[in-house]
Design a protein around this motif. Structure first.
Motif, short mmCIF file in Angstrom:
data_model
loop_
_atom_site.label_atom_id
_atom_site.label_comp_id
_atom_site.label_asym_id
_atom_site.label_seq_id
_atom_site.Cartn_x
_atom_site.Cartn_y
_atom_site.Cartn_z
N MET A 161 -104.83 -46.04 -14.78
CA MET A 161 -103.98 -45.66 -15.91
C MET A 161 -103.69 -44.17 -15.88
SD MET A 161 -105.57 -47.93 -18.98
CE MET A 161 -104.71 -47.06 -20.30
N GLY B 296 -99.77 -43.58 -15.28
CA GLY B 296 -99.07 -43.31 -16.53
C GLY B 296 -98.48 -41.91 -16.49
N ALA C 183 -101.32 -41.82 -21.50
CA ALA C 183 -101.99 -43.11 -21.32
C ALA C 183 -102.96 -43.40 -22.45
CB ALA C 183 -102.74 -43.12 -19.99
N GLN D 217 -98.42 -56.45 -26.47
CA GLN D 217 -98.74 -55.89 -25.16
C GLN D 217 -98.05 -54.55 -24.94
OE1 GLN D 217 -98.91 -59.23 -22.00
NE2 GLN D 217 -98.05 -60.19 -23.82
N ARG E 100 -99.88 -51.94 -26.92
CA ARG E 100 -101.11 -51.60 -26.22
C ARG E 100 -100.82 -50.68 -25.03
NH1 ARG E 100 -105.03 -55.63 -22.81
NH2 ARG E 100 -106.53 -54.03 -22.19
N ALA E 101 -99.78 -51.00 -24.26
CA ALA E 101 -99.46 -50.21 -23.07
C ALA E 101 -99.12 -48.76 -23.43
CB ALA E 101 -98.30 -50.85 -22.32
N ARG E 102 -98.53 -48.57 -24.59
CA ARG E 102 -98.18 -47.20 -24.97
C ARG E 102 -99.33 -46.50 -25.72
NH1 ARG E 102 -93.60 -48.35 -29.74
NH2 ARG E 102 -95.01 -47.95 -31.46
#
Ligand code: ZN
Length: 575
Positions: free
Chosen positions: A12, A16, A22, A284, A287-289
């Motif tokens: 990550m 990222g 991240a 999702q 969460r990813a951001r």
């Protein structure tokens, strides 16, 4: 497991837009965790000088603990645990404050976009009395920026939290606008209030007959009073446009809504929430951001549930942030707060005799439960009244006989009115009731509908714990506020905001209420091996409280300040 976590973290960080992006929204603690090289023996975080309630009976109390790679690595005395401090270890002196495991809400509709974007005419989080004038003013402001003919909507109305001590009516909403259809929705989800323009557009007059399963309520003179219940509201579904959004805007709203409600959850100490459906892709993305601050047990229905069965996804699929849990609540009867749950005896004081609504047949229920159970998915039904709970158990007993599955933990959402025989059968099937939590404090003004004799068997935390049933806490937000400390206060005192107590025979201790709100929540989603207590090897989810609920005046538990909420060793909220 540890290795994988580290490699995912490094990944990550590299892939990222840099470490800060991240980890967006996290604090110093997680940055230090990331900086710690995998090979070091030092803790990432040491918390000491605390009153720790672990909710682990093998070591219930401690002063300190260490966190490594997002998990508790050791607990003990301050002097023992301080020995784990290395040069990269963050330290936190709790100054004798209380620390408990992160709280879990096992039933939440998590409607973040409503909180963020809609007009809130009541307080979603606390007991607060509002005036009808304030409701009219908020909706007027919305009407000014809404094209005539388009709906103006208000949310979170509670008929028993109005300073004017009367129902909202059609005349109030006509003051908002005569050019827009206006609706105010009750937070309970079963009743709404409309203005004259809305009735005119829907073609509803005082002589329109009530449809099956709903009513157009009238004032004493026989005129429409504005209140419309349950299925009668369907006539408004397709009249007039609602504000339109492009697909991109809709997506942005659901993502920002989830990020917003996640912030509210951790503000109140929740680190795990069971979501009733919702946008899985948005979850999702959030969460990813880096904006998903709490862990999600995702409860599927409809198309998502069908896809799970078609593709072989079972309960437990996912990871410690987003995991498929039980199904969404499959409804068997009506509501507690709006007096439509299915009872075996008539409701006190209602003529002609009324026993509430059962919303499906035993045969339909048998078939649904069998299908889900066969697919390896944990069943979850909404059953409030004793009649509905009996139907649920009949279907579960049948499915378990057809397909014996050890430890299937059928979940019963609300499970409000019980008797000894139902408790015995719930214990026998290994059921997990997720009962109302904040209602005892927040909705005490509605218990008079049922009366003391029935309230002795409603939200029966003590009966279940005495029988060894691992009952858990389900706020049912938005109908109920989700603050876990308000829930704990209610379980301990059974006293409402209005000072009235109901069913004090069901009072439990602070220690038990804490277990219900932490460990039993983890058990309900089959995650007791990874969270729910402060135990070495479990996810480092915990809450720092300014006061100790075990020693403070029980009527002040809900006011204890949440000082810090931590998930996976990283602070998600700081006061
Ligand atoms: Zn619900």
């Amino acid at each position: 497991m540890t290795k994988e976590r580290h490699s995912r973290r490094s990944f990550m960080g590299l892939a990222g837009s840099g470490v800060v992006g991240a980890l967006g929204g996290t604090t110093l603690w997680s940055a230090a965790a990331l900086a710690a090289a995998p090979e070091t023996q030092d803790a990432d975080l040491v918390v000491f000088n605390a009153k720790v309630y672990t909710v682990d009976s093998r070591a219930p109390r401690a002063e300190a603990f260490a966190v490594k790679a997002g998990k508790f690595s050791a607990i003990g005395s301050t002097s023992d645990i301080k020995g784990l401090i290395g040069k990269n270890t963050q330290t936190y002196d709790a100054r004798r404050m209380t620390i408990v495991p992160g709280f879990t809400d096992c039933h939440n509709h998590a409607g973040g976009d409503v909180l963020l974007y809609e007009v809130l005419v009541g307080n979603p989080f606390e007991v607060e009395f509002v005036t009808i004038t304030s409701i009219i003013d908020k909706l007027k402001a919305k009407a000014r920026e809404t094209p005539p003919g388009t709906w103006v909507e208000g949310y979170f109305f509670d008929d028993t939290k109005v300073k004017d001590k009367r129902e909202l009516n059609v005349h109030d909403l006509d003051e908002v606008s005569v050019e827009h259809p206006v609706v105010v929705r009750h937070r309970g989800g079963h009743t709404s209030y409309y203005n004259s323009k809305a009735f005119a557009l829907a073609g509803v007059t005082k002589s329109t007959a009530d449809p099956a399963g709903g009513t157009f309520d009238k004032d004493p003179a026989g005129e429409l009073n504005g209140r419309v219940t349950d299925r009668a509201r369907n006539v408004f579904n397709n009249v007039s446009p609602r504000p339109a959004f492009s697909p991109a805007e809709t997506e942005r709203r659901s993502r920002d809504g989830l990020a917003h409600i996640s912030k509210q959850f951790v503000r109140y100490g929740l680190t795990s929430v069971h979501h009733e459906g919702g946008d899985l892709a948005a979850l999702q993305a959030v969460r990813a951001r880096g904006d998903l601050l709490h862990r999600v047990s995702y409860e599927a229905s409809g198309r998502v549930l069908d896809s799970m069965m078609a593709s072989g996804i079972m309960t437990g699929f996912g990871d410690e942030w987003i995991r498929f849990g039980a199904t969404s609540e499959h409804t068997i009867d009506g509501s507690f707060s709006e007096r439509t749950m299915a009872l075996s005896q008539p409701y006190p004081g209602i003529q002609p005799a009324y026993k509430g609504n059962v919303t499906e047949t035993q045969e339909e229920l048998n078939a649904w439960i069998e299908r889900v159970h066969r697919a390896g998915i944990q069943v979850n039904c909404h059953a409030n009244g004793d009649v509905a709970i009996d139907m649920f158990l009949t279907a579960v007993e049948r499915a378990q006989k057809l397909v014996p599955t050890p430890d299937s933990r059928p979940k019963i959402t609300h499970c409000t009115l019980i008797n000894d025989e139902l408790v015995r059968r719930i214990k026998a099937v290994g059921g997990v009731p997720a009962m109302f939590t904040t209602y005892a404090f927040y909705n005490s003004d509605k218990f008079v509908f049922y009366g003391e004799e029935l309230m002795k068997r409603c939200m029966a935390y003590k009966s279940f714990l005495d029988a060894g049933v691992p009952v858990c806490a389900g706020s049912d937000f938005s109908p109920g506020p989700f603050a876990p400390l308000m829930g704990i206060q209610g379980m301990v005192t059974r006293k409402g905001w209005d000072g009235k107590t109901w069913g004090v025979n069901q009072r439990i201790t602070v220690e038990q209420a804490l277990q219900v709100t932490t460990m039993n929540g983890a058990y309900a989603s089959r995650e007791e091996a990874v969270k729910g207590s402060i135990t070495p090897g479990k996810l480092a989810d915990f809450v720092v409280l300014a006061d100790d609920p075990h020693t403070i005046d029980p009527e002040k538990i809900k006011d204890i300040q949440i000082v810090r909420t931590v998930a996976g060793g990283s602070a998600k909220y700081e006061a």
